[in-house]
Scaffold this motif. Sequence first.
Motif, mmCIF file in Angstrom:
data_model
loop_
_atom_site.group_PDB
_atom_site.id
_atom_site.type_symbol
_atom_site.label_atom_id
_atom_site.label_comp_id
_atom_site.label_asym_id
_atom_site.label_seq_id
_atom_site.Cartn_x
_atom_site.Cartn_y
_atom_site.Cartn_z
ATOM 1 N N VAL A 102 0.837 -1.203 0.000
ATOM 2 C CA VAL A 102 0.000 0.000 0.000
ATOM 3 C C VAL A 102 0.872 1.254 0.000
ATOM 4 N N LEU A 103 1.902 1.295 0.851
ATOM 5 C CA LEU A 103 2.795 2.447 0.870
ATOM 6 C C LEU A 103 3.468 2.631 -0.477
ATOM 7 N N CYS A 104 3.886 1.531 -1.086
ATOM 8 C CA CYS A 104 4.553 1.595 -2.389
ATOM 9 C C CYS A 104 3.687 2.305 -3.421
ATOM 10 N N VAL A 105 2.440 1.902 -3.530
ATOM 11 C CA VAL A 105 1.555 2.487 -4.540
ATOM 12 C C VAL A 105 1.213 3.940 -4.188
ATOM 13 N N LEU A 106 1.089 4.245 -2.910
ATOM 14 C CA LEU A 106 0.871 5.636 -2.515
ATOM 15 C C LEU A 106 2.098 6.488 -2.847
ATOM 16 N N PHE A 107 3.299 5.934 -2.653
ATOM 17 C CA PHE A 107 4.525 6.655 -2.999
ATOM 18 C C PHE A 107 4.596 6.927 -4.502
ATOM 19 N N LEU A 108 4.167 5.953 -5.305
ATOM 20 C CA LEU A 108 4.339 6.047 -6.754
ATOM 21 C C LEU A 108 3.223 6.821 -7.446
ATOM 22 N N ARG A 109 2.028 6.861 -6.829
ATOM 23 C CA ARG A 109 0.891 7.448 -7.549
ATOM 24 C C ARG A 109 0.091 8.458 -6.740
ATOM 25 N N GLY A 110 0.544 8.794 -5.533
ATOM 26 C CA GLY A 110 -0.142 9.825 -4.767
ATOM 27 C C GLY A 110 -1.422 9.321 -4.124
ATOM 28 N N PRO A 111 -2.237 10.257 -3.578
ATOM 29 C CA PRO A 111 -3.471 9.873 -2.882
ATOM 30 C C PRO A 111 -4.410 9.064 -3.776
ATOM 31 N N GLN A 112 -5.008 8.018 -3.187
ATOM 32 C CA GLN A 112 -5.909 7.129 -3.925
ATOM 33 C C GLN A 112 -6.977 6.570 -3.001
ATOM 34 N N THR A 113 -8.037 6.094 -3.602
ATOM 35 C CA THR A 113 -9.090 5.433 -2.833
ATOM 36 C C THR A 113 -8.661 4.007 -2.511
ATOM 37 N N ALA A 114 -9.352 3.399 -1.576
ATOM 38 C CA ALA A 114 -9.060 2.007 -1.224
ATOM 39 C C ALA A 114 -9.274 1.083 -2.426
ATOM 40 N N GLY A 115 -10.286 1.384 -3.234
ATOM 41 C CA GLY A 115 -10.542 0.565 -4.416
ATOM 42 C C GLY A 115 -9.408 0.649 -5.424
ATOM 43 N N GLU A 116 -8.878 1.855 -5.629
ATOM 44 C CA GLU A 116 -7.751 2.018 -6.548
ATOM 45 C C GLU A 116 -6.513 1.305 -6.010
ATOM 46 N N LEU A 117 -6.315 1.375 -4.710
ATOM 47 C CA LEU A 117 -5.161 0.709 -4.112
ATOM 48 C C LEU A 117 -5.268 -0.808 -4.261
ATOM 49 N N ARG A 118 -6.464 -1.343 -4.118
ATOM 50 C CA ARG A 118 -6.609 -2.788 -4.279
ATOM 51 C C ARG A 118 -6.265 -3.203 -5.710
ATOM 52 N N ALA A 129 -10.247 -8.949 -0.609
ATOM 53 C CA ALA A 129 -11.391 -8.070 -0.841
ATOM 54 C C ALA A 129 -11.071 -6.675 -0.352
ATOM 55 N N LEU A 130 -11.946 -5.742 -0.684
ATOM 56 C CA LEU A 130 -11.732 -4.342 -0.327
ATOM 57 C C LEU A 130 -11.568 -4.124 1.173
ATOM 58 N N PRO A 131 -12.340 -4.813 2.041
ATOM 59 C CA PRO A 131 -12.147 -4.598 3.486
ATOM 60 C C PRO A 131 -10.722 -4.888 3.957
ATOM 61 N N ALA A 132 -10.017 -5.792 3.289
ATOM 62 C CA ALA A 132 -8.636 -6.087 3.673
ATOM 63 C C ALA A 132 -7.730 -4.886 3.397
ATOM 64 N N VAL A 133 -7.975 -4.174 2.302
ATOM 65 C CA VAL A 133 -7.211 -2.963 1.998
ATOM 66 C C VAL A 133 -7.517 -1.886 3.038
ATOM 67 N N GLU A 134 -8.785 -1.716 3.342
ATOM 68 C CA GLU A 134 -9.195 -0.703 4.318
ATOM 69 C C GLU A 134 -8.609 -1.008 5.694
ATOM 70 N N HIS A 135 -8.564 -2.282 6.046
ATOM 71 C CA HIS A 135 -7.978 -2.685 7.326
ATOM 72 C C HIS A 135 -6.489 -2.342 7.361
ATOM 73 N N THR A 136 -5.788 -2.571 6.259
ATOM 74 C CA THR A 136 -4.360 -2.251 6.182
ATOM 75 C C THR A 136 -4.136 -0.748 6.298
ATOM 76 N N LEU A 137 -4.981 0.038 5.637
ATOM 77 C CA LEU A 137 -4.873 1.492 5.730
ATOM 78 C C LEU A 137 -5.089 1.975 7.168
ATOM 79 N N GLN A 138 -6.071 1.385 7.844
ATOM 80 C CA GLN A 138 -6.323 1.760 9.235
ATOM 81 C C GLN A 138 -5.135 1.402 10.125
ATOM 82 N N LYS A 139 -4.484 0.277 9.828
ATOM 83 C CA LYS A 139 -3.300 -0.110 10.595
ATOM 84 C C LYS A 139 -2.168 0.898 10.398
ATOM 85 N N LEU A 140 -1.953 1.323 9.145
ATOM 86 C CA LEU A 140 -0.922 2.328 8.871
ATOM 87 C C LEU A 140 -1.231 3.649 9.571
#
Length: 234
Positions: A102-118, A129-140
């Motif tokens: 998740v950090l990698c893609v945020l570093f390379l492409r800037g702010p994004q939605t959870a769906g785009e990150l997935r 699934a999408l909730p797994a991405v959202e859970h990872t974002l909440q952890k960060l």
Amino acid sequence: MEKQTDVPLDPVEVRILGVLIEKQMATPDYYPLSLNAMCNACNQRSNREPVMNLDEASVQQAVDRLRNRRLVWQIRTHGSRIAKYRHNLEDVADFSDRELAVLCVLFLRGPQTAGELRQRTVRLAEFHALPAVEHTLQKLAGREEGPFAVQLARRPGQKESRWAHLFAAVEETDAVFDPSAATEEIVLPESGDPVRDPSPVPGRLEILETRVAELETELSDLKAAFLAFRTQFE
């Protein structure tokens, strides 16, 4: 002593960290990266926002700054004259593969939605699934060593909020979302069965463009290694 993340990184430094994570996770056989390979990867036209046109001198200067902050290490292998580089984010926090992706893609492409990150982390880590991405974002966002991510206020006309990393300054025009005001709770599935999610999967064209860019980087690295080998006999 200040943490490595206390002082915001500039865009070139962020791009370099993103590239190093990407190559470590997607093409580990060609990691760590030489300066030439890193420069080519920073200037890659696919999966980069914005597209950059950096020269090796600019990349080297940014790498040196990251080395001074212990975010990048220089590696020299026995018998090789080419210096290579790897990131040192494990010294910042014990990030999981999902968090790094998740950090990698945020570093390379800037702010994004959870769906785009997935969609864009598919080559780096597995999210059922999408909730797994959202859970990872909440952890960060809740990391004791951090926070390392923040949810931005939803822009007019947008259905989803975007997320940004906090290794660089957040855009002043983006108001920060207050998690305490949220009424929705992220619930992960109890079983390991994938949950249906409407997020699109990457198109074949995007995958092919990414692979071509990776091959170009690998070819440049091989050329540099060959030239260094040849100079030993001149």
